[in-house]
Design an enzyme around this catalytic site. Structure first.
Site, PDB file in Angstrom:
ATOM      1  N   HIS A   1       0.881  -1.281   0.073  1.00 57.45           N
ATOM      2  CA  HIS A   1       0.134   0.042  -0.057  1.00 57.45           C
ATOM      3  C   HIS A   1       0.636   1.160   0.003  1.00 57.45           C
ATOM      4  O   HIS A   1       0.261   2.272   0.244  1.00 57.45           O
ATOM      5  CB  HIS A   1      -0.857   0.321   1.352  1.00 57.45           C
ATOM      6  CG  HIS A   1      -1.998  -0.860   1.326  1.00 57.45           C
ATOM      7  ND1 HIS A   1      -3.509  -0.838   0.718  1.00 57.45           N
ATOM      8  CD2 HIS A   1      -1.917  -2.271   1.536  1.00 57.45           C
ATOM      9  CE1 HIS A   1      -3.880  -1.846   1.008  1.00 57.45           C
ATOM     10  NE2 HIS A   1      -3.328  -2.727   1.455  1.00 57.45           N
TER      11      HIS A   1
ATOM     12  N   LYS B   1      -8.643  13.556   5.652  1.00 62.45           N
ATOM     13  CA  LYS B   1      -7.807  12.786   5.306  1.00 62.45           C
ATOM     14  C   LYS B   1      -6.784  12.535   6.487  1.00 62.45           C
ATOM     15  O   LYS B   1      -6.776  13.745   7.353  1.00 62.45           O
ATOM     16  CB  LYS B   1      -6.891  12.485   4.116  1.00 62.45           C
ATOM     17  CG  LYS B   1      -6.371  13.885   3.519  1.00 62.45           C
ATOM     18  CD  LYS B   1      -5.624  13.816   2.350  1.00 62.45           C
ATOM     19  CE  LYS B   1      -6.826  13.954   1.168  1.00 62.45           C
ATOM     20  NZ  LYS B   1      -6.618  12.898   0.104  1.00 62.45           N
ATOM     21  N   ARG B   2      -5.899  11.803   6.841  1.00 61.61           N
ATOM     22  CA  ARG B   2      -4.928  11.720   7.916  1.00 61.61           C
ATOM     23  C   ARG B   2      -4.067  12.988   7.606  1.00 61.61           C
ATOM     24  O   ARG B   2      -3.981  13.446   6.286  1.00 61.61           O
ATOM     25  CB  ARG B   2      -4.249  10.507   7.890  1.00 61.61           C
ATOM     26  CG  ARG B   2      -4.845   9.321   8.536  1.00 61.61           C
ATOM     27  CD  ARG B   2      -5.311   9.734   9.871  1.00 61.61           C
ATOM     28  NE  ARG B   2      -4.248   9.688  10.903  1.00 61.61           N
ATOM     29  CZ  ARG B   2      -3.853   8.704  11.559  1.00 61.61           C
ATOM     30  NH1 ARG B   2      -4.504   7.441  11.625  1.00 61.61           N
ATOM     31  NH2 ARG B   2      -2.739   8.782  12.505  1.00 61.61           N
TER      32      ARG B   2
ATOM     33  N   THR C   1      -8.595   6.659  -1.340  1.00 59.23           N
ATOM     34  CA  THR C   1      -9.915   6.139  -1.567  1.00 59.23           C
ATOM     35  C   THR C   1     -10.952   7.237  -1.273  1.00 59.23           C
ATOM     36  O   THR C   1     -12.110   7.170  -1.719  1.00 59.23           O
ATOM     37  CB  THR C   1      -9.983   4.961  -0.809  1.00 59.23           C
ATOM     38  OG1 THR C   1      -9.833   5.101   0.532  1.00 59.23           O
ATOM     39  CG2 THR C   1      -9.384   3.683  -1.242  1.00 59.23           C
TER      40      THR C   1
ATOM     41  N   LYS D   1     -14.709   8.262  -2.971  1.00 59.60           N
ATOM     42  CA  LYS D   1     -16.094   8.632  -2.322  1.00 59.60           C
ATOM     43  C   LYS D   1     -16.658  10.100  -2.788  1.00 59.60           C
ATOM     44  O   LYS D   1     -17.786  10.191  -3.068  1.00 59.60           O
ATOM     45  CB  LYS D   1     -15.806   8.687  -0.574  1.00 59.60           C
ATOM     46  CG  LYS D   1     -15.297   7.071  -0.534  1.00 59.60           C
ATOM     47  CD  LYS D   1     -14.969   7.267   1.071  1.00 59.60           C
ATOM     48  CE  LYS D   1     -14.108   5.925   1.261  1.00 59.60           C
ATOM     49  NZ  LYS D   1     -13.248   6.104   2.455  1.00 59.60           N
TER      50      LYS D   1
HETATM   51  C1  KVW Z   1       0.298   1.355   8.704  1.00 54.57           C
HETATM   52  C2  KVW Z   1      -0.680   2.007   7.006  1.00 54.57           C
HETATM   53  C3  KVW Z   1      -2.073   1.751   8.789  1.00 54.57           C
HETATM   54  C4  KVW Z   1      -0.745   1.555   9.474  1.00 54.57           C
HETATM   55  C5  KVW Z   1      -1.873   3.337   3.460  1.00 54.57           C
HETATM   56  S1  KVW Z   1      -0.148   3.162   3.182  1.00 54.57           S
HETATM   57  C6  KVW Z   1       0.388   2.358   4.704  1.00 54.57           C
HETATM   58  C7  KVW Z   1      -0.661   2.307   5.465  1.00 54.57           C
HETATM   59  C8  KVW Z   1       0.366   1.623   7.533  1.00 54.57           C
HETATM   60  C9  KVW Z   1      -1.848   2.327   7.667  1.00 54.57           C
HETATM   61  N1  KVW Z   1      -1.805   3.037   4.769  1.00 54.57           N
HETATM   62  C10 KVW Z   1      -2.849   3.734   2.573  1.00 54.57           C
HETATM   63  O1  KVW Z   1      -3.588   2.597   1.980  1.00 54.57           O
HETATM   64  C11 KVW Z   1      -4.604   2.932   1.308  1.00 54.57           C
HETATM   65  C12 KVW Z   1      -5.510   1.668   0.994  1.00 54.57           C
HETATM   66  O2  KVW Z   1      -4.653   1.120  -0.116  1.00 54.57           O
HETATM   67  C13 KVW Z   1      -4.267   3.803   0.174  1.00 54.57           C
HETATM   68  O3  KVW Z   1      -5.448   4.477  -0.508  1.00 54.57           O
HETATM   69  C14 KVW Z   1      -3.386   5.130   0.747  1.00 54.57           C
HETATM   70  O4  KVW Z   1      -2.924   5.763  -0.525  1.00 54.57           O
HETATM   71  C15 KVW Z   1      -2.240   4.520   1.476  1.00 54.57           C
HETATM   72  O5  KVW Z   1      -1.635   5.843   2.247  1.00 54.57           O
END
Ligand code: KVW
Length: 843
Positions: A376, A567-568, A675, A679
Site C-alpha cells: 500500500h 484525510k490523515r 480512496t 467517495k
Molecule cells: C500502517 C498504513 C496503517 C498502519 C496506507 S499505506 C500504509 C498504510 C500503514 C496504515 N496505509 C494507505 O492505504 C490506502 C489503501 O490502499 C491507500 O489508498 C493510501 O494511498 C495509502 O497511503
C-alpha cells in the site's frame, strides 16, 4: 468456561432451522417491543435513546443470524475454496444503517418505528463507530468485505478486536488532544463471542530439535509464554442476496492453566499481572498511518493475528478433511493487507512442519501457493523492518525459519546472477548493519504467488523502484489492483437524496453494478434533472453546514463553494499547500482584490499520529488561520475555514455528499491510491488534484475537462529534488512571497511567537521531500480555474453529474472481481434459501 461436549455427539436436526422471521412492519414492531420490554427490561418511562437503539439492533441482528447460518451451510456443503483476508485494521464504522440497507428493511422498519414513536435516523446516530483502523487501508478492508458478501464470494476477514480503537480527537486552543476510544464500554451487539474456537499463541522460549517416532528430525518450540486468542464474529451482510459473511476478530486472554499455576504458588498479584500482560496485546490500535514505530507490542499484535488466523483455518481443515492436507493449497488463499500480517509466511511454514510433520519443500510449496501480498505504500518510513534481536527474543522459532527461507532464496539469486554479491546484499531478507533487521516486505514477496499495488501508477513504481530486483526475478508475480469503495455505504446509504434521484432515472441496478452510472451522462442536457441535482447538492450542503455549526461553531453558507480536504494529516498529503492557498485568498481580500469573487467555505478534517509533531503543528496552523479569517469583518462570507474535530467514518458519511470540491493534492508519487477521492467523486464533487495514485485513473475516466489538474508529475518531482531551490521559487512568485511574509510576520500567531517556525523552515528547506513551494504556483492557477467554473453554476452542475457518471470503475465490486479472477479464483456460492421450518406441516 466449561467445554464439556455432549455425550451424544451427533448434530440435532431441530437445531438447524427455525421458521423464517417476518420482515413486515408488524413483525418488526412486535419483535422490537419484545426486546425493548422483555430482554432489556425497559418501558414507556425510559427516555434514553440507547435502549431503543439496542432493541432495534437486536431485531435487525436476528434477520442477519438466519442468513449467516445459511451462508455458512452453503460454504460447508459446497466444499468451496476460500480466501482469508488478514488485516491488522478493519475500519467498519457503524453497522446498523448498513445492515438495514443491505437487508432491504428500510421502509418496513421506518413504519415499525413510527408505530412506537421513534425515528430510524436518530437511533442510528447513537451507535459508536467501530474505529478499528487508521484510515484508507483499514476502510479499504471494510469495503472489500462488503463487496465480497455482495458478490457471494467465500471470503472471511481476520483481524484484531482492539479494546480501544482509533483515538478520539479534540481540538483545544487549536491543538489536537487525544482521548482514548473505549468503544466497547457499552454493549456491542454486532459481535458473537465464540470461545469454543479459541487458539493458543506462543511467545518467547526457544526451539529445540528432537527425533520423532519415525526417526525424523522435528523442531519444537518450547518453554513459551502462551496467550489465548478468543474469536468474536461480526456479521457482514451482502446486498439483498441472503449472504452474510464473517469478520473474525481476535481478543487476547491469559491461558487458564497459567492463572492456576500462579495461584497455586500463592502469587495472586503475579497472576493478575500476567493476565494483564496477555490482554495488553489486543488493548489498543497503533495510531500511526503510513509510518512504522518499531514497538515490540506491535510485533506481538502482528504475530498474534497471523498465528490465531492460520491455526483457525488449519484446524478446521484438519477436522473436516480428516488431516488430509493434499488439497489445502487448492482450497485456501491468504491475502495479506500490507506487510502487517506477513509473519504468516513463516508461521504457516512452522505449523505445517512442526505441527503437521511436513518436510520443508512440501511446506514451502503450500505456503507459496496460498499467500498473496498487497503493498500500500512506497514511503520508506512505512516499510516495516523488525530488529533481528527482537524477533529472536519474541519469536525464536520463526526467526530460524526466516533464516532458512533467506538462505534458500539467496541461493536462487546467486544462480540467476552469479557473483553479484551486491544484489544478494540488496535482496536479502535480513538488512545487515549495526542492528540487523528483518525486511518484512521481502519476506512477503518471497513467500507469495502474487504481489499487487493499489493503483496503476503505484504498481508501476513498485516494479521500477522499490521492488525492482524482485520484479526482474519474478515478473509474473507482480500485478495491479486499483482500489475501490463500496457504493452501498458511500452513495446508497450516505446520500439518500441522490440515491433517489439517480434511481428514478436509471433504476436501482447501479447499487450492484456501478458501471450503470454512465447512463446519467446524457442527462446533463436535461434542465429539470440538472435542477434536481443542484437541489440535492444544496440539501446535502446544508446537512454538512449543520454539522460544522454544531461541531465547530462556524457558519458555512450553502451558496459558497464547499472545498474539502479530509484525510490523515501527513506532510505528503500537503494540507499545507491548502493552507497557503487560504492565506493567499485572505491576502487578496485584505488587498481588496475581490472582483468576481467566488465565496468559499474550506473544511479540513483528519487526525495526526500522536508522535508526529509537525503534523500536529499543521493542525494548529489550520486552526489559527481559521480563527483570523473567520473573525475578520473584512472577510465576511467571502471565505470561511473550519477544522472538523474527530474525523471518522460516520462523519465522512455526511461530508462527502456535501462537498463541491475534493482536495487530492499529495506530492506526485507518494499517495499509493487514495480512496476518499473516489467517495467524493461518486457524490458529485469535482477533484482538484495531482497526477498521483488513483487520481490519474479518476481523471482518465471523467476527462481532463472535468478535473482540475496541477503540479509536477512523479518523474518531474524526482528530477526537481536533485536541485530544489524553494527560496528562489518564493522570490520569483509574488503571490507566494506575500503569503510567506504574512506567515512569517506572526499574523496568525500574535500571542504565540515563533510557534510556526518549523513549518516555515520546512517549506524553505531545499530538502523538502514534499515540494510544497514547487507546486504552489500551479495549485493557485488550478484553484483560480475552480473558482471560475463554480461561478457558472450550470456548467458546474454538468461537471458534477459527469463525475458521478464516470465513477463506475471505482466500485470495490470491480476491485474484488479482479482479485478473484486473477488471484483467488473462487466460485460464487449463494447462501441456502431461508426455508420454512421442516418441522412445520407443509401446505
Ligand atoms: C500502517 C498504513 C496503517 C498502519 C496506507 S499505506 C500504509 C498504510 C500503514 C496504515 N496505509 C494507505 O492505504 C490506502 C489503501 O490502499 C491507500 O489508498 C493510501 O494511498 C495509502 O497511503
Amino acid at each position: 468456561m466449561n467445554y464439556t461436549r455432549f455425550k451424544n455427539n451427533s448434530a440435532c436436526p431441530v437445531l438447524t432451522e427455525l421458521p423464517p422471521l417476518g420482515v413486515d412492519a408488524a413483525a418488526l414492531e412486535a419483535d422490537f417491543r419484545h426486546y425493548y420490554m422483555n430482554s432489556l427490561g425497559r418501558d414507556r418511562s425510559c427516555r434514553l435513546t440507547h435502549y431503543a437503539y439496542e432493541a432495534l439492533s437486536l431485531v435487525v441482528r436476528d434477520r442477519l443470524m438466519e442468513r449467516w447460518k445459511n451462508t455458512r451451510y452453503a460454504y460447508e456443503e459446497s466444499g468451496c475454496k476460500r480466501t482469508h483476508y488478514l488485516s491488522l485494521e478493519f475500519l467498519m464504522g457503524r453497522a446498523l444503517g448498513n445492515a438495514v440497507l443491505n437487508l432491504g428493511l428500510e421502509d418496513e422498519l421506518t413504519q415499525a418505528l413510527s408505530n412506537v414513536c421513534l425515528e430510524m435516523e436518530e437511533l442510528a446516530d447513537i451507535e459508536p463507530d467501530a474505529g478499528l483502523g487508521n484510515g484508507g487501508l483499514g476502510r479499504l478492508a471494510a469495503c472489500f468485505l462488503d463487496s465480497c458478501a455482495t458478490l457471494q464470494l467465500p471470503v472471511q476477514g481476520y483481524g484484531i478486536r482492539y479494546e480501544y480503537g482509533m483515538f478520539r480527537q479534540h481540538i483545544v486552543d487549536g491543538y489536537q488532544v487525544e482521548e482514548p476510544d473505549h468503544w466497547l464500554g457499552t454493549e456491542n451487539c454486532w459481535e458473537i463471542k465464540r470461545p469454543e474456537y479459541s487458539q493458543r499463541i506462543k511467545f518467547g522460549g526457544y526451539s529445540e530439535s528432537s527425533t520423532d517416532v519415525t526417526g525424523k528430525l522435528r523442531m519444537r518450540w518450547v518453554h513459551t509464554r502462551d496467550v489465548l486468542a478468543i474469536p468474536y464474529d461480526v456479521p457482514i451482510p451482502g446486498y439483498r442476496n441472503g449472504t452474510v459473511n464473517t469478520l473474525r476478530l481476535w481478543k487476547a486472554a491469559a491461558t487458564e492453566e497459567f492463572d492456576l499455576e500462579e495461584f497455586n504458588g500463592g502469587d495472586y498479584t503475579g497472576s493478575v499481572a500476567n493476565k494483564n500482560e496477555a490482554e495488553k496485546i489486543t488493548m489498543v490500535l497503533y495510531p500511526n498511518d503510513s509510518s512504522e514505530n518499531g514497538k515490540e507490542l506491535r510485533l506481538q499484535q502482528q504475530y498474534f493475528l497471523a498465528s490465531a488466523s492460520l491455526q483457525d483455518v488449519l484446524n478446521r481443515w484438519i477436522v473436516t478433511e480428516r488431516a488430509d492436507l493434499s488439497q489445502f493449497a487448492e482450497k485456501n488463499c491468504f491475502q495479506l493487507n500490507d506487510t502487517h500480517p506477513s509473519c504468516a509466511v513463516a508461521e504457516l511454514m512452522r505449523l505445517l512442519m512442526d505441527e503437521q510433520g511436513l518436510d520443508w519443500d512440501h511446506a514451502w510449496e503450500m505456503t507459496r501457493a496460498t499467500m498473496a501480498y498487497t503493498n500500500h505504500t512506497l514511503l520508506p518510513e512505512a516499510l516495516e523492518k523488525w530488529p533481528v534481536r527482537m524477533f529472536q527474543r519474541l519469536l525464536p522459532r520463526l526467526l530460524e525459519i526466516i533464516y532458512e527461507i533467506n538462505a534458500r532464496f539467496l541461493q536462487q539469486v546467486a544462480e540467476r546472477w552469479p557473483g553479484d554479491m551486491e544484489r544478494q546484499r540488496r535482496m536479502s531478507l535480513i538488512e545487515e548493519g549495526q542492528e540487523p533487521q528483518v525486511r518484512m516486505a521481502y519476506l512477503a514477496i518471497v513467500g507469495s504467488f502474487s504481489v499487487n499495488g493499489v493503483a496503476e501508477l503505484h504498481s508501476r513504481l513498485l516494479q521500477e523502484g522499490l521492488f525492482r530486483d524482485f520484479y526482474e526475478l519474478w515478473p509474473q508475480r507482480f500485478n495491479n489492483k486499483t482500489n475501490g469503495v463500496t457504493q452501498r455505504r458511500w452513495l446508497a446509504y450516505s446520500n439518500p437524496k441522490l440515491n433517489d434521484l439517480i434511481s428514478a432515472e436509471i433504476g436501482r441496478n447501479w447499487v450492484t453494478d456501478l458501471g450503470q452510472l454512465s447512463r446519467l451522462k446524457p442527462l446533463i442536457d436535461n434542465t429539470t434533472f440538472c435542477q434536481q441535482w443542484q437541489q440535492v447538492k444544496q440539501h446535502n450542503k446544508q446537512r454538512l453546514a449543520d454539522l460544522v455549526k454544531t461541531d465547530c461553531d462556524i457558519v458555512f453558507h450553502p451558496e459558497a463553494l464547499f472545498d474539502v480536504q479530509v484525510k490523515r494529516i501527513h506532510e505528503y498529503k500537503r494540507q499545507l499547500l491548502n493552507v497557503l492557498h487560504i492565506i493567499h485568498l485572505y491576502d487578496r481580500i485584505k488587498r481588496g482584490d475581490t472582483a468576481d469573487w467566488t465565496p468559499r467555505a474550506v473544511l479540513f478534517g483528519g487526525k495526526a499520529a500522536p508522535g508526529y509533531a509537525i503534523a500536529k503543528l499543521i493542525i494548529k496552523l489550520i486552526n489559527n488561520v481559521a480563527t483570523v479569517v473567520n473573525n475578520d469583518p473584512a472577510v465576511g462570507d467571502l471565505l470561511k475555514v473550519a477544522f472538523l474535530p474527530n474525523y471518522r467514518v460516520s462523519a465522512m458519511e455526511i461530508i462527502c455528499p456535501g462537498a463541491d470540491l475534493s482536495e487530492q493534492i499529495s506530492t506526485a508519487g507518494k499517495e499509493a491510491s487514495g480512496t476518499g477521492n473516489m467517495k467524493f467523486m461518486l457524490n458529485g464533487a469535482l477533484t482538484i488534484g495531482t497526477l498521483d495514485g488513483a487520481n490519474i485513473e479518476i481523471r482518465e475516466e471523467v476527462g481532463d475537462e472535468n478535473f482540475f489538474l496541477f503540479g509536477l508529475t512523479a518523474q518531474e518531482a524526482e528530477e526537481q529534488r536533485k536541485n530544489y531551490d524553494p527560496l528562489a521559487i518564493i522570490a520569483a512568485d509574488d503571490d507566494l512571497l506575500r503569503v510567506m511574509r504574512l506567515l512569517q510576520s506572526g499574523h496568525f500567531n500574535q500571542f504565540e511567537p515563533g510557534i510556526f517556525d518549523p513549518i516555515i523552515q520546512a517549506i524553505k528547506n531545499p530538502h523538502d521531500p514534499w515540494l510544497v513551494a514547487a507546486d504552489f504556483g500551479s495549485y493557485l492557477a488550478a484553484q483560480q480555474r475552480v473558482a471560475e467554473a463554480y461561478r457558472d453554476q450550470q456548467r458546474w452542475i454538468r461537471m458534477s453529474i459527469l463525475n458521478t457518471a464516470a465513477g463506475g470503475k471505482f466500485s470495490a465490486d470491480r476491485t474484488m472481481q479482479e482479485y478473484n479472477e486473477q488471484i483467488w479464483h473462487l466460485q460464487q456460492v449463494p447462501a441456502l434459501p431461508i426455508r420454512q421450518d421442516s418441522l412445520e406441516p407443509a401446505d
